[in-house]
Design a protein around this motif. Sequence first.
Motif, PDB file in Angstrom:
ATOM      1  N   LEU A  72       0.995  -0.984  -0.135  1.00 46.81           N
ATOM      2  CA  LEU A  72      -0.068  -0.013   0.050  1.00 46.81           C
ATOM      3  C   LEU A  72       0.908   1.349   0.126  1.00 46.81           C
ATOM      4  CD1 LEU A  72      -2.952   1.433   0.617  1.00 46.81           C
ATOM      5  CD2 LEU A  72      -2.480   0.974   2.952  1.00 46.81           C
ATOM      6  N   ALA A  73       0.451   2.228  -0.720  1.00 40.52           N
ATOM      7  CA  ALA A  73       1.302   3.424  -0.874  1.00 40.52           C
ATOM      8  C   ALA A  73       0.615   4.602  -1.160  1.00 40.52           C
ATOM      9  CB  ALA A  73       2.628   3.357  -1.831  1.00 40.52           C
ATOM     10  N   THR A  74       1.151   5.739  -0.927  1.00 43.74           N
ATOM     11  CA  THR A  74       0.210   7.008  -1.303  1.00 43.74           C
ATOM     12  C   THR A  74       0.411   7.230  -2.951  1.00 43.74           C
ATOM     13  OG1 THR A  74      -0.140   9.308  -0.481  1.00 43.74           O
ATOM     14  CG2 THR A  74       2.210   8.592  -0.699  1.00 43.74           C
ATOM     15  N   SER A  75      -0.548   8.383  -3.195  1.00 48.57           N
ATOM     16  CA  SER A  75      -0.337   8.799  -4.600  1.00 48.57           C
ATOM     17  C   SER A  75       1.197   9.339  -5.012  1.00 48.57           C
ATOM     18  CB  SER A  75      -1.273  10.009  -4.702  1.00 48.57           C
ATOM     19  OG  SER A  75      -1.052  10.879  -3.719  1.00 48.57           O
ATOM     20  N   GLY A  76       1.438   9.632  -6.317  1.00 42.19           N
ATOM     21  CA  GLY A  76       2.615  10.114  -6.570  1.00 42.19           C
ATOM     22  C   GLY A  76       4.040   9.535  -6.252  1.00 42.19           C
ATOM     23  N   PRO A  77       4.646  10.363  -5.497  1.00 37.44           N
ATOM     24  CA  PRO A  77       5.971   9.830  -5.128  1.00 37.44           C
ATOM     25  C   PRO A  77       6.070   8.158  -4.278  1.00 37.44           C
ATOM     26  CG  PRO A  77       5.413  11.338  -3.566  1.00 37.44           C
ATOM     27  CD  PRO A  77       4.432  11.549  -4.370  1.00 37.44           C
ATOM     28  N   VAL A 116      -0.068  12.099 -10.891  1.00 37.85           N
ATOM     29  CA  VAL A 116       0.923  11.271 -11.624  1.00 37.85           C
ATOM     30  C   VAL A 116      -0.037  10.380 -12.501  1.00 37.85           C
ATOM     31  CG1 VAL A 116       2.597   9.561 -11.950  1.00 37.85           C
ATOM     32  CG2 VAL A 116       2.860  11.438 -10.525  1.00 37.85           C
ATOM     33  N   ASP A 117       0.082  10.185 -14.160  1.00 36.86           N
ATOM     34  CA  ASP A 117      -0.649   9.381 -14.519  1.00 36.86           C
ATOM     35  C   ASP A 117      -0.702   7.775 -14.224  1.00 36.86           C
ATOM     36  OD1 ASP A 117      -2.392   8.102 -16.294  1.00 36.86           O
ATOM     37  OD2 ASP A 117      -1.994   9.071 -17.986  1.00 36.86           O
ATOM     38  N   LEU A 118      -1.063   7.535 -13.087  1.00 39.76           N
ATOM     39  CA  LEU A 118      -0.661   6.053 -12.323  1.00 39.76           C
ATOM     40  C   LEU A 118      -1.209   4.950 -13.375  1.00 39.76           C
ATOM     41  CD1 LEU A 118      -1.392   6.879  -8.765  1.00 39.76           C
ATOM     42  CD2 LEU A 118       0.756   6.783  -9.651  1.00 39.76           C
ATOM     43  N   GLN A 119      -2.211   5.177 -14.129  1.00 41.18           N
ATOM     44  CA  GLN A 119      -2.754   3.960 -14.810  1.00 41.18           C
ATOM     45  C   GLN A 119      -1.758   3.569 -15.901  1.00 41.18           C
ATOM     46  OE1 GLN A 119      -6.951   4.481 -16.007  1.00 41.18           O
ATOM     47  NE2 GLN A 119      -7.036   1.979 -15.945  1.00 41.18           N
ATOM     48  N   TYR A 131      -8.587   1.943 -11.937  1.00 34.27           N
ATOM     49  CA  TYR A 131      -9.127   2.769 -11.036  1.00 34.27           C
ATOM     50  C   TYR A 131     -10.451   2.634 -10.336  1.00 34.27           C
ATOM     51  CZ  TYR A 131      -6.345   7.274 -11.935  1.00 34.27           C
ATOM     52  OH  TYR A 131      -5.445   8.220 -12.103  1.00 34.27           O
ATOM     53  N   CYS A 132     -10.584   2.884  -8.920  1.00 36.80           N
ATOM     54  CA  CYS A 132     -11.834   2.655  -8.186  1.00 36.80           C
ATOM     55  C   CYS A 132     -12.541   4.118  -8.436  1.00 36.80           C
ATOM     56  CB  CYS A 132     -11.528   2.100  -6.980  1.00 36.80           C
ATOM     57  SG  CYS A 132     -13.268   2.089  -6.249  1.00 36.80           S
ATOM     58  N   MET A 133     -13.374   4.548  -9.312  1.00 35.31           N
ATOM     59  CA  MET A 133     -13.852   5.766  -9.237  1.00 35.31           C
ATOM     60  C   MET A 133     -15.044   5.835  -8.699  1.00 35.31           C
ATOM     61  SD  MET A 133     -11.638   7.386 -10.945  1.00 35.31           S
ATOM     62  CE  MET A 133     -12.005   8.960 -11.721  1.00 35.31           C
ATOM     63  N   GLU A 134     -15.797   4.722  -7.930  1.00 31.21           N
ATOM     64  CA  GLU A 134     -17.244   4.621  -7.614  1.00 31.21           C
ATOM     65  C   GLU A 134     -17.021   3.483  -6.652  1.00 31.21           C
ATOM     66  OE1 GLU A 134     -20.241   5.830  -8.102  1.00 31.21           O
ATOM     67  OE2 GLU A 134     -20.824   4.209  -7.026  1.00 31.21           O
ATOM     68  N   PRO A 135     -17.705   3.814  -5.355  1.00 32.26           N
ATOM     69  CA  PRO A 135     -17.830   2.923  -4.170  1.00 32.26           C
ATOM     70  C   PRO A 135     -18.191   1.564  -4.677  1.00 32.26           C
ATOM     71  CG  PRO A 135     -18.634   5.183  -3.565  1.00 32.26           C
ATOM     72  CD  PRO A 135     -18.366   5.064  -5.074  1.00 32.26           C
ATOM     73  N   ALA A 136     -19.235   1.422  -5.528  1.00 30.11           N
ATOM     74  CA  ALA A 136     -19.742  -0.010  -5.952  1.00 30.11           C
ATOM     75  C   ALA A 136     -18.841  -0.650  -6.604  1.00 30.11           C
ATOM     76  CB  ALA A 136     -21.050   0.217  -6.733  1.00 30.11           C
ATOM     77  N   GLN A 137     -17.699   0.070  -7.326  1.00 29.67           N
ATOM     78  CA  GLN A 137     -16.597  -0.742  -8.126  1.00 29.67           C
ATOM     79  C   GLN A 137     -15.762  -1.504  -7.027  1.00 29.67           C
ATOM     80  OE1 GLN A 137     -14.898   2.411 -10.070  1.00 29.67           O
ATOM     81  NE2 GLN A 137     -14.121   1.081 -11.914  1.00 29.67           N
ATOM     82  N   ALA A 138     -15.580  -1.056  -5.785  1.00 31.37           N
ATOM     83  CA  ALA A 138     -14.568  -1.740  -4.853  1.00 31.37           C
ATOM     84  C   ALA A 138     -14.532  -3.317  -4.741  1.00 31.37           C
ATOM     85  CB  ALA A 138     -14.735  -1.071  -3.517  1.00 31.37           C
ATOM     86  N   ARG A 139     -15.870  -3.815  -4.560  1.00 34.57           N
ATOM     87  CA  ARG A 139     -15.974  -5.228  -4.720  1.00 34.57           C
ATOM     88  C   ARG A 139     -15.354  -6.073  -5.732  1.00 34.57           C
ATOM     89  NH1 ARG A 139     -21.872  -7.972  -3.813  1.00 34.57           N
ATOM     90  NH2 ARG A 139     -21.422 -10.027  -4.945  1.00 34.57           N
ATOM     91  N   HIS A 140     -15.910  -5.575  -6.923  1.00 34.09           N
ATOM     92  CA  HIS A 140     -15.391  -6.388  -8.185  1.00 34.09           C
ATOM     93  C   HIS A 140     -13.796  -6.060  -8.332  1.00 34.09           C
ATOM     94  CE1 HIS A 140     -17.180  -3.226 -10.913  1.00 34.09           C
ATOM     95  NE2 HIS A 140     -16.034  -3.350 -11.370  1.00 34.09           N
ATOM     96  N   LEU A 141     -13.268  -4.723  -7.960  1.00 31.59           N
ATOM     97  CA  LEU A 141     -11.979  -4.552  -8.352  1.00 31.59           C
ATOM     98  C   LEU A 141     -11.035  -5.428  -7.435  1.00 31.59           C
ATOM     99  CD1 LEU A 141     -11.960  -0.704  -8.898  1.00 31.59           C
ATOM    100  CD2 LEU A 141     -11.942  -2.422 -10.448  1.00 31.59           C
ATOM    101  N   LEU A 158      -4.389  -1.405  -7.886  1.00 29.17           N
ATOM    102  CA  LEU A 158      -5.683  -0.862  -7.915  1.00 29.17           C
ATOM    103  C   LEU A 158      -5.332   0.693  -7.392  1.00 29.17           C
ATOM    104  CD1 LEU A 158      -8.019  -3.296  -6.163  1.00 29.17           C
ATOM    105  CD2 LEU A 158      -7.740  -2.653  -8.541  1.00 29.17           C
ATOM    106  N   ILE A 159      -5.944   1.653  -8.228  1.00 30.46           N
ATOM    107  CA  ILE A 159      -5.714   3.003  -7.695  1.00 30.46           C
ATOM    108  C   ILE A 159      -7.207   3.813  -7.206  1.00 30.46           C
ATOM    109  CG2 ILE A 159      -5.142   5.390  -8.858  1.00 30.46           C
ATOM    110  CD1 ILE A 159      -4.146   3.413 -11.208  1.00 30.46           C
ATOM    111  N   PHE A 160      -6.907   4.249  -6.049  1.00 31.47           N
ATOM    112  CA  PHE A 160      -8.107   4.790  -5.087  1.00 31.47           C
ATOM    113  C   PHE A 160      -8.094   6.384  -5.067  1.00 31.47           C
ATOM    114  CE2 PHE A 160      -7.724   0.376  -3.851  1.00 31.47           C
ATOM    115  CZ  PHE A 160      -9.042  -0.222  -3.968  1.00 31.47           C
TER     116      PHE A 160
END
Length: 599
Positions: A72-77, A116-119, A131-141, A158-160
Amino acid sequence: MAELVADYVLRRLKEWGVHRIYGYPGDGINAFLGALDRADGDPEFIQTRHEEMAAFMACGHAKFTHEVGVCLATSGPGAIHLLNGLYDAKLDHAPVVAMIGQQKRMSLGAGYQQEVDLQVLFKDVSEYVQYCMEPAQARHLIDAAVRHALDRKGVATLIFPADVQEEKAVPSPPRMHGAVYSSVGYSRPRVVPQDVDLHRAAAVLNEGERIAMLVGQGASGAADEIVECADKLGAGVAKALLGRSVLPDDLPFVTGPIGLLGSRASYELMEGCDTLLMVGTSFPYSEWLPEEGQAKCVQIDLDGRRVGMRYPVDVPLVGDARETLRELLPLLEHKQDRNWREQVEDQVAEWWRVVEDLALMDADPVNPQRVIWELSRRLPQDAILAADSGSSTNWWARMLKLKRGNLASLSGTLATMGPGVPYAIAAKLAYPERPVIAIVGDGAFQMNGMNEMLTVKRYADRFEGKAPLVFCIFKNQDLNQVTWEQRALTGDPKYPGTQWIPDFDYARYAELAGVKGISCDDPDALGAAWDEALATNGPVVLEVTVDPEIPPLPPHIRWEQAEKMAKAMAKGDPELVGVMEKSFRGKLQEFKESLPGRS
Ligand SMILES: Cc1ncc(C[n+]2csc(CCOP(=O)(O)OP(=O)(O)O)c2C)c(N)n1
Ligand SMILES: [Mg+2]
């Protein structure tokens, strides 16, 4: 408090059997940090000193347990720091899920801070990146990510975005068009080739007179089948580096490692064979395999894309190593002529004598080969071993005599510096009761291993009172592997400007970090130093001052390499005298071994 997306993600991972997450905080994953707090230790968070170490630990966890490793890591750096460890997992086919933060959805595309364009960045390293752009996505992601990592044996990312993590969880999507209902659970299929191919393969193997087997990490769990197969075929078995713990080294027909890090017995096995059976290996160096046309070949691999890519294959068998060997065994005839097998066993016995002689040669101050040899003599049956990338990897690969029950790994394909210490920490957390031993160069220890001693300090209560966790540092003040590669591959002398590294007292540093430190610069005290390290019920740094002038090349180096080395020396290598003397002595030793009548 209502369950947030971040809480739900942890809960779902737990359902997948994930109980440990390696990482480093940042505001891009704030909600996950809160959720980890609420999760109350399950899954637990292991805080590393650097995100790359978290990725290495996730990879090490996956390699030693065959479970998915999670980081698990934060965005960007933070995300960027993960990458090298994730490539290690990708290249060695270890299942790892990386979870990373991102700026809020509304700021994406604005060139926002840490955006950063992580994808795009994680596309190449990942089998699956979303990307998880929507809570209902989390399960299947989560379900897809873990499933991809396990099935494709690689990395899923997975990018949150930060704001999604904080939204209310939607464990079950609304029943409407577009909703997805995924589930937890994966089991490996039983994959076996077609009967007709098994018969073709058996015919090739039954016809062969001098059979060589080469096994890799894909053959893990198939030890009994490999031994039975080798017995029937009268074969010798060489092991690719990642497959080192597939078979123990104390079997008389196991020639051990192959290639530049390999044994002479493996070299002779490949030079002399007329048939090659490859099992679960993608060993890349064709110059160490039989010459094209020399041998018939059968290759077993679960991934059909890899079969026939290393040596021309007569019968490709796509299937699981153990299952395929089980199908193949009844079709194999017991070879009556055991001459080849006896020859292989003689070469193996001779190889171990060479190892001992080389290890006991004088050096200044300690012969690095002896460090491994002394460890071999006292290696606990249940020990887990990790190596870094450096000259010590050669000795580890070539001279460490593994027993049945040992686990061993390293960065086999990426061959990156840095994983030795984090692999060992991950191994110890997964198997606290087992001795864990990491072999690490001083360059790699300076690069990042030293910092991770603070991770060891932080989790000291987890390690104290349990079996030893040994970090054995090969102190040679040199980036020795590359120094030798320059000499043997490029023909250049050692350039201290790039190769020399500063002296440092690692044992004292360890003590500063609350870790026991042992220092050894006397070959006669080495055995006792290992005894002390292995008797420590907890973490210990064992630093050994080793001689950088012992060539880490195999005794049977190829002519081109010897020629290049001579050229490098002629150009005025600063270690000319020592290197020439020690290389020559090494060769003499080996020559002596092959004299007739040696008792
Ligand atoms: C991240 C990374 N940087 C550079 C290298 C190239 N490299 C391979 S081995 C090595 C030297 C390692 O030095 P050290 O850890 O001191 O071990 P030694 O060879 O001296 O035993 C280097 C620089 C690498 N493999 N990975
Ligand atoms: Mg070094």
